[in-house]
Scaffold this motif. Structure first.
Motif, PDB file in Angstrom:
ATOM      1  N   TYR A 112       0.826  -1.309  -0.080  1.00  0.00           N
ATOM      2  CA  TYR A 112       0.042  -0.074  -0.012  1.00  0.00           C
ATOM      3  C   TYR A 112       0.985   1.320   0.000  1.00  0.00           C
ATOM      4  CZ  TYR A 112      -3.207  -3.618   1.094  1.00  0.00           C
ATOM      5  OH  TYR A 112      -4.137  -4.565   1.017  1.00  0.00           O
ATOM      6  N   CYS A 157       2.274   8.614   0.740  1.00  0.00           N
ATOM      7  CA  CYS A 157       1.005   8.399   0.816  1.00  0.00           C
ATOM      8  C   CYS A 157       0.720   6.816   0.891  1.00  0.00           C
ATOM      9  CB  CYS A 157       0.085   8.969  -0.455  1.00  0.00           C
ATOM     10  SG  CYS A 157       0.053  10.732  -0.410  1.00  0.00           S
ATOM     11  N   GLU A 177      -1.941   4.298  -0.526  1.00  0.00           N
ATOM     12  CA  GLU A 177      -3.275   3.924  -1.429  1.00  0.00           C
ATOM     13  C   GLU A 177      -4.001   2.747  -0.996  1.00  0.00           C
ATOM     14  OE1 GLU A 177      -3.914   6.443  -3.390  1.00  0.00           O
ATOM     15  OE2 GLU A 177      -1.652   7.526  -2.958  1.00  0.00           O
ATOM     16  N   SER A 224      -6.985   0.225  -1.355  1.00  0.00           N
ATOM     17  CA  SER A 224      -7.917  -0.238  -2.367  1.00  0.00           C
ATOM     18  C   SER A 224      -8.010  -1.813  -2.322  1.00  0.00           C
ATOM     19  CB  SER A 224      -7.082  -0.107  -3.598  1.00  0.00           C
ATOM     20  OG  SER A 224      -6.078  -0.692  -4.025  1.00  0.00           O
ATOM     21  N   THR A 283      -9.549   3.780  -4.988  1.00  0.00           N
ATOM     22  CA  THR A 283      -8.649   4.155  -3.975  1.00  0.00           C
ATOM     23  C   THR A 283      -8.785   5.256  -3.176  1.00  0.00           C
ATOM     24  OG1 THR A 283      -7.114   3.176  -5.694  1.00  0.00           O
ATOM     25  CG2 THR A 283      -6.319   4.111  -3.814  1.00  0.00           C
ATOM     26  N   SER A 298      -6.845   7.526  -0.663  1.00  0.00           N
ATOM     27  CA  SER A 298      -5.361   7.942  -0.462  1.00  0.00           C
ATOM     28  C   SER A 298      -5.310   8.375   0.953  1.00  0.00           C
ATOM     29  CB  SER A 298      -4.873   9.186  -1.508  1.00  0.00           C
ATOM     30  OG  SER A 298      -3.506   9.532  -1.234  1.00  0.00           O
TER      31      SER A 298
END
Length: 178
Positions: free
Chosen positions: A37, A70, A72, A74, A131, A133
């Motif tokens: 991630y 960051c 992500e 998902s 997604t 963030s």
């Protein structure tokens, strides 16, 4: 016995900086590592790791001198309301004996402008895409700037029929948990 995956559909529980997946004996929730991630940062163990929960024994910290780093998260479902929960336990992982200053940002909205030690922040957001963030941004204006870090990150879909399912795509709101 229900498998952990079947018991927690849609849950994503990340042990930031952790080295291996595990299942909590208390909650039966599967915690995964953060390697899938996030592409930046390093793992560290906190000094008081014997005294804290498994998910707070390690951190992912970001020594890179870039404005933000960051995660992500998902898969998310566009328009679906979620709880995003971020936990922070400093534990002097960097041997500086001083909590760094940084911001927590979810989908480009600053949710917390100054993260505090041993705190959990819970944000309610609607996914704008597949997604979500979650970023940590360096506080470049402070003389106490250190490396941003995070201990745990969780994503929970909100069940249909709840008050929060109507969170607008352009909005989000947060809650500070002690």
């Amino acid at each position: 016995m229900i498998s952990p995956t079947a018991a927690q559909p849609g849950f994503l529980s990340i042990d930031c900086g952790g080295l291996e997946e595990f299942v909590s004996l208390i909650t039966n929730i599967t915690w995964v590592t953060d390697e899938e991630y996030v592409t930046t940062g390093q793992s560290a163990t906190v000094k008081d790791s014997a005294d804290v929960s498994t998910t707070h024994q390690t951190v992912r910290y970001f020594p890179e001198k870039i404005p933000k780093n960051c995660y992500e998260l998902s898969p998310a479902q566009e328009g679906q309301a979620y709880i995003v929960r971020a936990s922070f336990h400093y534990g002097d992982f960097d041997n500086k004996d001083r909590m760094p200053q940084f911001s927590l940002i979810v989908d480009a909205t600053v949710m917390v402008s100054l993260v505090s030690d041993d705190d959990t922040y819970e944000m309610y957001v609607a996914a704008k895409s597949d997604t979500i963030s979650v970023c940590l941004a360096r506080d470049v204006s402070s003389s106490l700037t250190g490396d941003p870090f995070i201990s745990a990150l969780e994503l929970r879909p909100l069940p249909l029929g709840t008050t929060y399912e109507t969170v607008a795509l352009s909005q989000g709101f947060g809650l500070f948990l002690v």
